[in-house]
Design a protein around this motif. Structure first.
Motif, PDB file in Angstrom:
ATOM      1  N   PHE A 196      -3.565  -5.099   2.597  1.00  0.00           N
ATOM      2  CA  PHE A 196      -4.213  -4.002   1.885  1.00  0.00           C
ATOM      3  C   PHE A 196      -5.281  -3.425   2.755  1.00  0.00           C
ATOM      4  N   SER A 197      -5.171  -2.175   3.098  1.00  0.00           N
ATOM      5  CA  SER A 197      -5.899  -1.521   4.018  1.00  0.00           C
ATOM      6  C   SER A 197      -7.177  -0.705   3.114  1.00  0.00           C
ATOM      7  N   LYS A 198      -6.894  -0.427   1.907  1.00  0.00           N
ATOM      8  CA  LYS A 198      -7.950   0.452   1.128  1.00  0.00           C
ATOM      9  C   LYS A 198      -8.842  -0.560   0.507  1.00  0.00           C
ATOM     10  N   PRO A 199     -10.290   0.010   0.578  1.00  0.00           N
ATOM     11  CA  PRO A 199     -11.471  -0.746  -0.073  1.00  0.00           C
ATOM     12  C   PRO A 199     -10.988  -1.541  -1.442  1.00  0.00           C
ATOM     13  N   ALA A 200     -11.210  -2.698  -1.582  1.00  0.00           N
ATOM     14  CA  ALA A 200     -10.835  -3.510  -2.678  1.00  0.00           C
ATOM     15  C   ALA A 200     -12.371  -3.171  -3.600  1.00  0.00           C
ATOM     16  N   VAL A 267     -13.656 -10.381 -10.371  1.00  0.00           N
ATOM     17  CA  VAL A 267     -12.380  -9.608 -10.693  1.00  0.00           C
ATOM     18  C   VAL A 267     -12.162  -8.730  -9.563  1.00  0.00           C
ATOM     19  N   PHE A 268     -11.024  -8.520  -9.040  1.00  0.00           N
ATOM     20  CA  PHE A 268     -10.764  -7.637  -7.925  1.00  0.00           C
ATOM     21  C   PHE A 268      -9.619  -6.790  -8.310  1.00  0.00           C
ATOM     22  N   SER A 269      -9.777  -5.538  -7.782  1.00  0.00           N
ATOM     23  CA  SER A 269      -8.928  -4.697  -7.801  1.00  0.00           C
ATOM     24  C   SER A 269      -8.610  -3.827  -6.469  1.00  0.00           C
ATOM     25  N   VAL A 270      -7.206  -3.527  -6.057  1.00  0.00           N
ATOM     26  CA  VAL A 270      -7.152  -3.027  -4.809  1.00  0.00           C
ATOM     27  C   VAL A 270      -5.950  -2.345  -4.802  1.00  0.00           C
ATOM     28  N   GLN A 271      -5.572  -0.913  -4.312  1.00  0.00           N
ATOM     29  CA  GLN A 271      -4.881  -0.059  -4.236  1.00  0.00           C
ATOM     30  C   GLN A 271      -3.868  -0.260  -3.056  1.00  0.00           C
ATOM     31  N   ALA A 272      -2.581  -0.454  -3.235  1.00  0.00           N
ATOM     32  CA  ALA A 272      -1.383  -0.627  -2.349  1.00  0.00           C
ATOM     33  C   ALA A 272      -1.347   0.680  -1.446  1.00  0.00           C
TER      34      ALA A 272
END
Length: 272
Positions: A196-200, A267-272
């Motif tokens: 995962f390279s985008k900021p979480a 709680v974490f959220s990250v885009q592919a």
């Protein structure tokens, strides 16, 4: 007996006790939170990993439109059996799956969601890599983990009581596993290793847990989690002694009941 190996054992009477005691005590408010976040993403294809007895699954089934297909998975078939027996508000798919080796094609899902499961994965970066692989471009990995045990009043009290009861071999399941993966930077580093390279995005969510009595909480923690195996390994009467000792410690700190204590998660959220 491999004590650490019991961390992932959810079998025997544990699934029913877990669902009866721990789910309302700890998991329902966080399931509602993750489901609300899922709704905001409007996913068409949802994969839940480490679904357990289905508390988040049930919330997702109630909250997401029927056009959102849900696949709920877990490594432990007895937990899935309990989840399926309880049922959901609408039909969905259940499947026994190892989150570190997902049997799905690349880009199969818009959302991969996991409630309090990643702490149990031996290869966390590998599990994240699998989640990223099955996510469509722009899809989201959404999950939570427990914060440090000192921020979770019931777990901390139980762990302290068990350390006093068994000073030569203090049971450490809660500190080691459920509350052993709370460092934000460590989670972010593992996400990066998983591709995962985008900021979480991450947030701390604090709520108040409520129970009818101290013995309910003691039963939940001692007999409704893999801690049970660690306690039973300490002797034939260790489980009963531990449950009684924890009941006393909880009643001393919070009252015999009803009782209220803080619980806290990230709680974490990250885009592919």
């Amino acid at each position: 007996m491999d004590i650490h190996g019991t961390d992932k054992v959810f079998a025997g009477s544990i699934p029913e006790l877990y669902d009866t005691y721990l789910v309302p005590l700890l998991f329902e408010p966080y399931a509602a939170d993750l489901a609300a976040r899922a709704v905001s993403l409007a996913p068409r294809r949802v994969l839940e990993i480490a679904a357990g007895t289905g508390v988040l699954t049930r919330s997702l089934a109630r909250s997401l439109p029927e056009s959102s297909a849900i696949m709920a998975t877990d490594l432990n078939q007895p937990m899935l059996d309990r989840a399926a027996a309880v049922g959901t508000a609408r039909p969905l798919s259940w499947r026994q799956v190892d989150a570190q080796q997902l049997p799905f094609d690349d880009a199969s899902f818009d959302l991969v969601v996991c409630q309090f499961g990643v702490m149990f994965f031996p290869d966390k970066a590998g599990a994240y890599a699998e989640a990223r692989r099955v996510l469509a471009p722009g899809g989201t990995l959404l999950f939570n983990v427990w914060d440090r045990i000192e921020e979770n009043a019931f777990a901390h009290t139980v762990t302290q009581a068990l350390a006093e009861l068994f000073p030569e071999n203090p049971p450490s399941f809660f500190r080691r596993t459920p509350h052993g993966y709370h460092e934000r930077e460590r989670v972010l580093a593992d996400l990066s290793l998983g591709g995962f390279s985008k900021p979480a995005a991450s947030t701390t969510l604090t709520v108040q847990s409520r129970a009818s009595s101290a013995d309910t909480v003691a039963m939940a923690y001692c007999q409704g989690t893999p801690m049970r195996g660690e306690l039973e390994a300490l002797g034939p009467d260790a489980l009963a002694r531990a449950t009684l000792a924890c009941t006393g410690a909880l009643a001393e700190r919070f009252g015999a009941g009803p009782l209220t204590g803080q619980i806290q998660a990230l709680v974490f959220s990250v885009q592919a």
